[in-house]
Design an enzyme around this catalytic site. Sequence first.
Site, mmCIF file in Angstrom:
data_model
loop_
_atom_site.group_PDB
_atom_site.id
_atom_site.type_symbol
_atom_site.label_atom_id
_atom_site.label_comp_id
_atom_site.label_asym_id
_atom_site.label_seq_id
_atom_site.Cartn_x
_atom_site.Cartn_y
_atom_site.Cartn_z
ATOM 1 N N ASP A 1 0.868 -1.172 0.000
ATOM 2 C CA ASP A 1 0.000 0.000 0.000
ATOM 3 C C ASP A 1 0.916 1.236 0.000
ATOM 4 O O ASP A 1 2.107 1.136 0.328
ATOM 5 C CB ASP A 1 -0.866 -0.052 1.265
ATOM 6 C CG ASP A 1 -1.675 1.209 1.490
ATOM 7 O OD1 ASP A 1 -2.230 1.746 0.522
ATOM 8 O OD2 ASP A 1 -1.739 1.665 2.647
ATOM 9 N N PHE A 2 0.380 2.396 -0.343
ATOM 10 C CA PHE A 2 1.192 3.611 -0.360
ATOM 11 C C PHE A 2 0.969 4.482 0.871
ATOM 12 O O PHE A 2 1.857 4.622 1.711
ATOM 13 C CB PHE A 2 0.910 4.422 -1.636
ATOM 14 C CG PHE A 2 1.826 5.606 -1.809
ATOM 15 C CD1 PHE A 2 3.164 5.431 -2.117
ATOM 16 C CD2 PHE A 2 1.351 6.912 -1.659
ATOM 17 C CE1 PHE A 2 4.025 6.519 -2.274
ATOM 18 C CE2 PHE A 2 2.193 8.003 -1.818
ATOM 19 C CZ PHE A 2 3.530 7.810 -2.120
ATOM 20 N N ASP A 3 -0.226 5.031 1.012
ATOM 21 C CA ASP A 3 -0.491 5.949 2.125
ATOM 22 C C ASP A 3 -0.416 5.239 3.475
ATOM 23 O O ASP A 3 -1.040 4.200 3.671
ATOM 24 C CB ASP A 3 -1.870 6.591 1.959
ATOM 25 C CG ASP A 3 -1.929 7.509 0.750
ATOM 26 O OD1 ASP A 3 -1.215 8.525 0.762
ATOM 27 O OD2 ASP A 3 -2.661 7.206 -0.204
ATOM 28 N N GLU B 1 -1.223 10.463 4.923
ATOM 29 C CA GLU B 1 -2.229 10.286 3.882
ATOM 30 C C GLU B 1 -2.118 11.440 2.888
ATOM 31 O O GLU B 1 -2.296 12.598 3.258
ATOM 32 C CB GLU B 1 -3.638 10.252 4.490
ATOM 33 C CG GLU B 1 -3.889 9.066 5.418
ATOM 34 C CD GLU B 1 -4.044 7.749 4.662
ATOM 35 O OE1 GLU B 1 -4.595 7.753 3.544
ATOM 36 O OE2 GLU B 1 -3.619 6.711 5.204
ATOM 37 N N ARG C 1 -14.233 12.660 -0.445
ATOM 38 C CA ARG C 1 -12.996 13.405 -0.145
ATOM 39 C C ARG C 1 -12.489 14.178 -1.354
ATOM 40 O O ARG C 1 -12.087 15.333 -1.238
ATOM 41 C CB ARG C 1 -11.925 12.442 0.376
ATOM 42 C CG ARG C 1 -12.213 11.936 1.790
ATOM 43 C CD ARG C 1 -11.172 10.933 2.260
ATOM 44 N NE ARG C 1 -11.287 9.675 1.522
ATOM 45 C CZ ARG C 1 -10.312 8.774 1.427
ATOM 46 N NH1 ARG C 1 -9.142 9.003 1.987
ATOM 47 N NH2 ARG C 1 -10.493 7.647 0.764
ATOM 48 N N SER D 1 -2.429 1.626 -4.602
ATOM 49 C CA SER D 1 -2.863 2.719 -3.740
ATOM 50 C C SER D 1 -4.272 3.189 -4.072
ATOM 51 O O SER D 1 -4.593 3.422 -5.240
ATOM 52 C CB SER D 1 -1.904 3.906 -3.877
ATOM 53 O OG SER D 1 -2.377 5.001 -3.123
ATOM 54 N N GLY D 2 -5.080 3.346 -3.039
ATOM 55 C CA GLY D 2 -6.385 3.984 -3.194
ATOM 56 C C GLY D 2 -6.223 5.490 -3.335
ATOM 57 O O GLY D 2 -7.196 6.221 -3.498
ATOM 58 N N LYS E 1 -7.973 -3.832 -4.842
ATOM 59 C CA LYS E 1 -6.606 -4.345 -4.651
ATOM 60 C C LYS E 1 -6.557 -5.862 -4.830
ATOM 61 O O LYS E 1 -5.644 -6.391 -5.465
ATOM 62 C CB LYS E 1 -6.055 -3.917 -3.287
ATOM 63 C CG LYS E 1 -5.826 -2.411 -3.200
ATOM 64 C CD LYS E 1 -5.143 -1.999 -1.911
ATOM 65 C CE LYS E 1 -4.928 -0.489 -1.880
ATOM 66 N NZ LYS E 1 -4.135 -0.045 -0.738
ATOM 67 N N ASP F 1 -2.242 -1.101 5.667
ATOM 68 C CA ASP F 1 -2.606 -0.604 7.000
ATOM 69 C C ASP F 1 -4.098 -0.467 7.229
ATOM 70 O O ASP F 1 -4.534 -0.315 8.367
ATOM 71 C CB ASP F 1 -1.949 0.766 7.258
ATOM 72 C CG ASP F 1 -2.629 1.863 6.452
ATOM 73 O OD1 ASP F 1 -3.169 2.801 7.059
ATOM 74 O OD2 ASP F 1 -2.631 1.784 5.219
ATOM 75 N N ASN G 1 -9.153 -1.103 3.123
ATOM 76 C CA ASN G 1 -9.136 -1.326 1.671
ATOM 77 C C ASN G 1 -7.976 -2.222 1.232
ATOM 78 O O ASN G 1 -7.844 -2.548 0.059
ATOM 79 C CB ASN G 1 -9.137 0.005 0.888
ATOM 80 C CG ASN G 1 -7.842 0.764 0.984
ATOM 81 O OD1 ASN G 1 -7.216 0.811 2.048
ATOM 82 N ND2 ASN G 1 -7.418 1.375 -0.099
ATOM 83 N N ASP G 2 -7.139 -2.658 2.192
ATOM 84 C CA ASP G 2 -6.087 -3.643 1.901
ATOM 85 C C ASP G 2 -6.562 -5.076 2.157
ATOM 86 O O ASP G 2 -5.893 -6.033 1.772
ATOM 87 C CB ASP G 2 -4.841 -3.356 2.752
ATOM 88 C CG ASP G 2 -4.226 -2.004 2.429
ATOM 89 O OD1 ASP G 2 -3.986 -1.743 1.238
ATOM 90 O OD2 ASP G 2 -4.002 -1.207 3.358
#
Length: 206
Positions: free
Chosen positions: A7-9, A16, A52, A95-96, A140, A163, A166-167
């Site tokens: 994941d990225f964020d 984030e 968002r 990444s979301g 994902k 984390d 969504n993972d």
Amino acid sequence: MKLAVFDFDSTLMDGETIDNFAEILGLKEKVASITEMAMAGELDFFESLIMRVKLLEGLEEKKVIKIAHSLPYMKGAKETINEMKKMGYKVVCFSGGFRVATNYAKNILGYDADFSNVLHAKNGRLTGLVGGDMMFNYSKGDMLDRLQNILGVDRKNTFVCGDGANDLSMFKYADTRVAFCAKEVLKKEASIEINEKDLTKILEHL
């Protein structure tokens, strides 16, 4: 071949990305609270993303790029990716969040490919619209399943690290599942828990 997906964020990046964009509009707390609910699994990811990004409408594209290119990366991110590549892993980022950040970070952190979302802009400003590869709760896992089929990698040779809620969808396709400074919803499904902001801790388990 082995496959590693990060994941990225709040995993490869410390924080984030969207919260940083919202900060210059004075909306950081509002956006962060929606992010928090989504990552805890209390809000549908797609709905949270749409809500968002809509709040970012009117933000100058050049400011978005500047922020995306100056994000703080997680301690040990580059070193961990480098070591995993030496071990024979193809390393990918799901990444979301947004390509403006993940594609730039790819050359700094050294992963092989990134799959994320694109903020729509017109006349130099964000329109409040978004599209891309990682829009839904299941995205994902869906992308991981497809990559495994293309590369001929099975679940025992697949590593995933994230984390938030969504993972979860990618956890069911991998035997090595790392919850990195994660929400409880993800820890329950993990095979490895790292509770310190240092990605090199992962290497002790490989």
